[in-house]
Motif scaffolding. Structure first.
Motif, mmCIF file in Angstrom:
data_model
loop_
_atom_site.group_PDB
_atom_site.id
_atom_site.type_symbol
_atom_site.label_atom_id
_atom_site.label_comp_id
_atom_site.label_asym_id
_atom_site.label_seq_id
_atom_site.Cartn_x
_atom_site.Cartn_y
_atom_site.Cartn_z
ATOM 1 N N LEU A 188 0.880 -1.236 -0.098
ATOM 2 C CA LEU A 188 0.118 0.193 0.210
ATOM 3 C C LEU A 188 0.879 1.167 0.085
ATOM 4 O O LEU A 188 1.909 1.237 0.559
ATOM 5 N N ALA A 189 0.598 2.301 -0.929
ATOM 6 C CA ALA A 189 1.272 3.612 -0.792
ATOM 7 C C ALA A 189 0.527 4.683 -1.113
ATOM 8 O O ALA A 189 -0.575 4.599 -1.717
ATOM 9 N N ALA A 190 0.740 5.866 -0.270
ATOM 10 C CA ALA A 190 -0.161 6.960 -0.289
ATOM 11 C C ALA A 190 0.593 8.068 -0.247
ATOM 12 O O ALA A 190 1.864 8.182 0.341
ATOM 13 N N THR A 191 0.210 9.224 -0.988
ATOM 14 C CA THR A 191 0.627 10.538 -1.019
ATOM 15 C C THR A 191 -0.287 11.371 -0.121
ATOM 16 O O THR A 191 -1.130 10.919 0.709
ATOM 17 N N GLN A 192 0.067 12.482 0.126
ATOM 18 C CA GLN A 192 -0.703 13.416 1.098
ATOM 19 C C GLN A 192 -2.221 13.600 0.288
ATOM 20 O O GLN A 192 -3.056 13.778 1.152
#
Length: 202
Positions: free
Chosen positions: A51-55
């Protein structure tokens, strides 16, 4: 000497120490506004997921067979090189996925970042959450739904390159004859997701 450096001088360094160091580095990077992409891995009934997320929101869900290092490199190239493991930044995503796989969640309530897609592919991927839990549509129906009924093949490509599988449910798109078609996570994973939804009140 700061606490992180003191931890590095302790030997041997065990897994708990490394986890604390990673967490502190991620917190410091976020506080300094130098963490653009946070990631973690979770276990699931369809195998490990990255899982990867930005702002802005969740930017990537990846299957183990995609090779996580390759996925992280692509994120660094396309989104930002400032990528760091940060478990707590993805706690909400992990919780909603757990609820989904347990049959207790039918819709995801997460901010999404479609930075890994553009143009028609992104249009298709934004449409996919409108296919209800436990429901399916054909590639042709999706093409019609996005206003381009002749773009059946392009819909297939958009589904095959969906950067947010499971959360953006490309597994709900089938061939016109009802057969599965392709799936980035493999046909076994696609079958499992469809079975889960069909037996959980969908």
């Amino acid at each position: 000497m700061n606490d992180a450096m003191k931890d590095l001088t302790r030997f041997p360094v065990d897994d708990a120490d490394l986890a604390r160091l990673r967490s502190r580095l991620a917190d410091d990077a976020a506080a300094s506004d130098i963490l653009d992409v946070a990631y973690r891995t979770v276990d699931s009934p369809i195998g490990p997921l990255l899982l990867a997320a930005t702002q802005k929101g969740l930017v990537r869900v990846a299957f183990d067979l995609e090779d996580f290092d390759t996925v992280l490199t692509a994120l660094a190239d396309k989104v930002s090189p400032r990528v760091l493991e940060s478990r707590h930044r993805l706690d909400a995503v992990a919780t909603e996925l757990d609820e989904y796989f347990a049959g207790r969640r039918q819709e995801f309530d997460l901010p999404l970042d479609f930075a890994m897609s553009s143009g028609f592919r992104q249009d298709v991927q934004r449409y996919l959450p409108h296919i209800g839990y436990g429901q399916t549509q054909s590639y042709r129906q999706v093409a019609e739904g996005v206003g381009n009924p002749k773009a059946v093949r392009a819909v297939g490509t958009a589904c095959a390159t969906n950067p947010l599988p499971v959360v953006v449910p490309c597994h709900r798109v089938l061939r016109s004859d009802g057969s599965l078609g392709g799936y980035l996570g493999g046909l076994e994973a696609k079958s499992l997701l469809l079975e889960l939804e069909s037996t959980s009140g969908g």
